[in-house]
Write a protein that holds these residues in place. Structure first.
Motif, mmCIF file in Angstrom:
data_model
loop_
_atom_site.group_PDB
_atom_site.id
_atom_site.type_symbol
_atom_site.label_atom_id
_atom_site.label_comp_id
_atom_site.label_asym_id
_atom_site.label_seq_id
_atom_site.Cartn_x
_atom_site.Cartn_y
_atom_site.Cartn_z
ATOM 1 N N ILE A 90 24.241 -85.589 -67.199
ATOM 2 C CA ILE A 90 24.710 -86.064 -68.509
ATOM 3 C C ILE A 90 23.475 -86.492 -69.303
ATOM 4 C CG2 ILE A 90 26.148 -87.757 -69.704
ATOM 5 C CD1 ILE A 90 27.991 -87.738 -67.237
ATOM 6 N N LYS A 91 23.076 -85.612 -70.221
ATOM 7 C CA LYS A 91 21.833 -85.815 -70.972
ATOM 8 C C LYS A 91 22.138 -85.798 -72.477
ATOM 9 C CE LYS A 91 19.040 -85.687 -67.374
ATOM 10 N NZ LYS A 91 18.383 -86.872 -66.902
ATOM 11 N N ASP A 92 21.088 -85.936 -73.288
ATOM 12 C CA ASP A 92 21.276 -85.969 -74.742
ATOM 13 C C ASP A 92 21.909 -84.687 -75.279
ATOM 14 O OD1 ASP A 92 20.307 -88.509 -75.030
ATOM 15 O OD2 ASP A 92 18.230 -87.864 -75.328
ATOM 16 N N ASP A 93 21.604 -83.560 -74.633
ATOM 17 C CA ASP A 93 22.141 -82.306 -75.175
ATOM 18 C C ASP A 93 23.462 -81.880 -74.528
ATOM 19 O OD1 ASP A 93 21.013 -81.793 -72.762
ATOM 20 O OD2 ASP A 93 19.487 -80.401 -73.499
ATOM 21 N N THR A 94 24.013 -82.696 -73.642
ATOM 22 C CA THR A 94 25.327 -82.365 -73.061
ATOM 23 C C THR A 94 26.381 -82.412 -74.173
ATOM 24 O OG1 THR A 94 24.697 -83.308 -70.935
ATOM 25 C CG2 THR A 94 27.050 -83.058 -71.348
ATOM 26 N N GLU A 95 27.195 -81.374 -74.237
ATOM 27 C CA GLU A 95 28.196 -81.319 -75.314
ATOM 28 C C GLU A 95 29.566 -81.837 -74.884
ATOM 29 O OE1 GLU A 95 28.209 -77.408 -77.041
ATOM 30 O OE2 GLU A 95 26.058 -77.502 -77.481
ATOM 31 N N VAL A 96 29.986 -81.471 -73.670
ATOM 32 C CA VAL A 96 31.328 -81.886 -73.221
ATOM 33 C C VAL A 96 31.283 -82.299 -71.749
ATOM 34 C CG1 VAL A 96 33.741 -81.175 -72.863
ATOM 35 C CG2 VAL A 96 32.483 -80.306 -74.831
ATOM 36 N N LYS A 136 31.716 -95.485 -65.387
ATOM 37 C CA LYS A 136 30.455 -94.828 -65.034
ATOM 38 C C LYS A 136 30.113 -93.734 -66.050
ATOM 39 C CE LYS A 136 28.282 -92.740 -60.976
ATOM 40 N NZ LYS A 136 28.442 -92.514 -59.544
ATOM 41 N N ILE A 137 31.081 -92.901 -66.364
ATOM 42 C CA ILE A 137 30.819 -91.799 -67.304
ATOM 43 C C ILE A 137 30.510 -92.349 -68.691
ATOM 44 C CG2 ILE A 137 31.901 -89.858 -68.515
ATOM 45 C CD1 ILE A 137 33.327 -89.166 -65.890
ATOM 46 N N ASN A 138 31.276 -93.329 -69.122
ATOM 47 C CA ASN A 138 31.046 -93.870 -70.474
ATOM 48 C C ASN A 138 29.682 -94.549 -70.582
ATOM 49 O OD1 ASN A 138 33.277 -93.008 -71.998
ATOM 50 N ND2 ASN A 138 34.591 -94.484 -70.959
ATOM 51 N N ALA A 139 29.240 -95.179 -69.491
ATOM 52 C CA ALA A 139 27.903 -95.800 -69.521
ATOM 53 C C ALA A 139 26.834 -94.716 -69.613
ATOM 54 C CB ALA A 139 27.703 -96.650 -68.267
ATOM 55 N N LEU A 140 27.034 -93.619 -68.897
ATOM 56 C CA LEU A 140 26.029 -92.547 -68.904
ATOM 57 C C LEU A 140 25.981 -91.801 -70.231
ATOM 58 C CD1 LEU A 140 26.541 -91.080 -65.297
ATOM 59 C CD2 LEU A 140 24.516 -92.261 -66.156
ATOM 60 N N ARG A 141 27.096 -91.745 -70.941
ATOM 61 C CA ARG A 141 27.091 -90.977 -72.196
ATOM 62 C C ARG A 141 26.891 -91.874 -73.422
ATOM 63 N NH1 ARG A 141 32.250 -89.486 -75.137
ATOM 64 N NH2 ARG A 141 33.691 -91.161 -74.671
#
Ligand code: SF4
Length: 564
Positions: A90-96, A136-141
């Motif tokens: 999950i990086k800056d360019d991840t779209e979905v 976890k996902i919301n913190a990473l994105r």
């Protein structure tokens, strides 16, 4: 760069010590199953591959991955990370980021049965795990552009609690089969430019009689209503290209039997050829799987012949023969099947058993929806499920179930039954019929042998959607007969656990002993817990234990002879 990150609900990526029925563990209340016991029985997830991806993933994730690839999305743009390595993808360019889920809010039928039994102050493990994953996902994105979408069989739960979509920071809950339009779902949710000729911002819900209604909601995405094609065709369903968990391979979609409480029956029927199913089995074998678990909602409806739902014996034999001819494959079993076919066609079960090499050390586990011991309820809610046998001419529903179980056990098939409590027009007499059926079978031996019946019965609470929505299901007061169904089921489960815990536990000696010990004690403790609750409800425990055991001997012979 990984454009699309596919993630699974954490409850779906463990092996649960490979013990039958332990996959139901996350439905249990977290306050009653201590964390240490839960995580021991859940077992470890397989280690990640060197690149951080999961070696195996739940079937729904693999299907989505295959659908995106089929639509032309580049391999390097899609990742299925191991949960421990999410941060690597999950990086800056991840779209979905797409999450597939089964029971996120804990309102599935089994979880609800625990809720009603133990009270709503408890939080099921499914919800504990879901909320942890969302955090976890919301913190990473956070601070990134990645959109979060959810899909899979558990999305219906958000249709009864739509505000939860926003609460978890989900951009879209995607409803329905999307194999043929997966790429459009990802492209359009990434940008927020939704093509209104293809999708609707809203969801479909059903009332208790499965009457459909459409509800607008900007955080839901579903296939546009009124499109000529409401679901992908067989040709549009791509085979998985990387291994699925537990060797799962899809056999068919839809069922057609028409039980009035079941959404599956509304889907069009599509059957894969044995070769096409074998293709997925071979993909799963790349991960070391030696068992093929055939996904179906009703295996005996595979290419079935006519309106009487007679099994297509030739097609079934061809299917199992082909699967077992795959070099290196040791065993196979279907996920679901109905009991009337083993009752009416014992020779068919015998033939399949010899093909799949069923034996005392290779039981064929299958989930079977028996739902009730009452003729009245069976005839009302699932008249086709008994076909080609008919209640009356071919015996009572209980006799059909008994015969089917005897024939299954004879050939080393072990059914995991579900029984429902709270069905429409149900009376206490109907539930006592269910108690009688469980007690009868719990004390039965296979026809002509001294081998005891092998089965489990899991009670499912049928909770009206309105009550789930208002979270007022704690207001459901189980009456004596309903409590009796719970108690009879868990009493039999304890008997099975104590009998089979050691035999069915897997792993090295330490893990095997640990699992067997916990299953043994867990089964007994659960029975005692339910017994305590039943006593508080003033249920006469001795009456429940005896109920139905005074039936005439050999009544089961009333079921007509086999249909060949
Ligand atoms: S047989 Fe099973 S899958 Fe088919 S309609 Fe009935 S409950 Fe649903």
């Amino acid at each position: 760069m990984t454009k699309y990150v596919l993630v699974s609900d954490s409850t779906l990526v463990a092996h649960y010590r490979h013990f039958p029925l332990l996959t139901f563990l996350p439905c249990a209340p977290s306050e009653l199953v201590p964390k240490s016991v839960y995580y021991f029985l859940k077992g470890p997830q397989d280690a990640p591959m060197p690149n951080g991806e999961a070696a195996t993933a739940p079937y729904s994730i693999r299907k989505l991955e295959a659908a995106l690839l089929k639509a032309g999305v580049r391999r390097e743009d899609i990742a299925v990370p191991h949960e421990s390595r999410l941060a690597d993808f999950i990086k800056d360019d991840t779209e979905v980021i797409a999450v597939s889920t089964m029971d996120p809010l804990g309102t599935g039928p089994l979880t609800m049965s625990y809720n009603v039994l133990f009270g709503t102050t408890h939080t099921p493990w499914v919800r504990v795990e879901w909320e942890r994953l969302m955090r976890k996902i919301n913190a990473l994105r956070a601070g990134k552009k990645a959109k979060l979408i959810v899909g899979g069989p558990g999305v219906w739960e958000f249709t009864i609690e739509p505000e939860a979509v926003q609460r978890y920071g989900i951009d879209y809950a995607v409803q329905g089969e999307c194999d043929d339009i997966a790429a459009q779902v990802f492209e359009q949710t990434a940008t927020g430019n939704i093509d209104s000729s293809l999708f609707s911002n809203g969801f479909i819900s059903y009332d208790m009689q499965f009457h459909k209604s459409y509800n607008e909601h900007n955080r839901f995405l579903s296939r546009k209503l009124g499109l000529a094609k409401g679901a992908p065709t067989l040709e549009e369903l791509p085979p998985i290209v990387r291994p699925a968990m537990m060797g799962l391979a899809e056999t068919m979609r839809g069922c057609g039997i028409g039980c009035d409480f079941c959404e599956v029956t509304l889907r069009p029927m599509r059957y894969y050829s044995p070769e096409r199913i074998g293709e997925e089995v071979k993909v799963n074998m790349q991960s070391g799987a030696t068992n093929a678990w055939l996904q179906t909602d009703e295996i005996f409806a595979y290419k079935h012949l006519n309106a009487k739902f007679e099994p297509n014996q030739e097609a079934l034999i061809e299917l199992f023969s082909y699967i077992m001819s795959i070099p290196g494959l040791k065993s196979t079993n279907p996920t679901h099947g109905r009991i009337s076919i083993p009752a009416a066609y014992p020779e068919l079960i015998g033939k399949i058993s010899s093909i799949v090499k069923a034996s005392p050390s290779n039981w064929i586990g299958v989930q079977v929806g028996v739902e009730t011991g009452s003729d009245k309820l069976a005839q009302k809610h699932m008249p086709n499920k008994t076909l080609p046998l008919k209640i009356g001419a071919d015996g009572t529903w209980q006799e059909i179930v008994w015969k089917g179980t005897s024939n299954m056990n004879k050939y080393y098939w072990r059914p995991a039954f579900t029984v429902q409590v709270g069905q429409m027009v149900e009376t206490p007499e109907d539930n006592w019929d269910t108690v009688a059926l469980i007690n009868w079978m719990s004390n039965s031996t296979i026809e002509g042998t001294s081998r005891p019946f092998e089965f489990t019965a899991t009670p499912m609470q049928n909770v009206p959607l309105g009550l789930i929505k208002s979270r007022a299901f704690s207001a459901i007061n189980l009456d004596e007969a309903q409590m009796a169904v719970y108690y009879a089921s868990y009493r039999h489960l304890a008997k099975m656990a104590m009998r089979d815990a050691r035999r069915d536990s897997k792993g090295n000696m330490l893990v095997k002993n640990g699992t067997a010990g916990l299953i043994y004690v867990g089964g007994w403790s659960m029975m005692k817990l339910v017994e305590g609750i039943a006593k508080k409800h003033k249920v006469d425990i001795e009456k429940v234990k005896r109920w139905g055991l005074d039936r005439e001997k050999n009544k089961q012979t009333a079921v007509m002879a086999s249909r060949v």
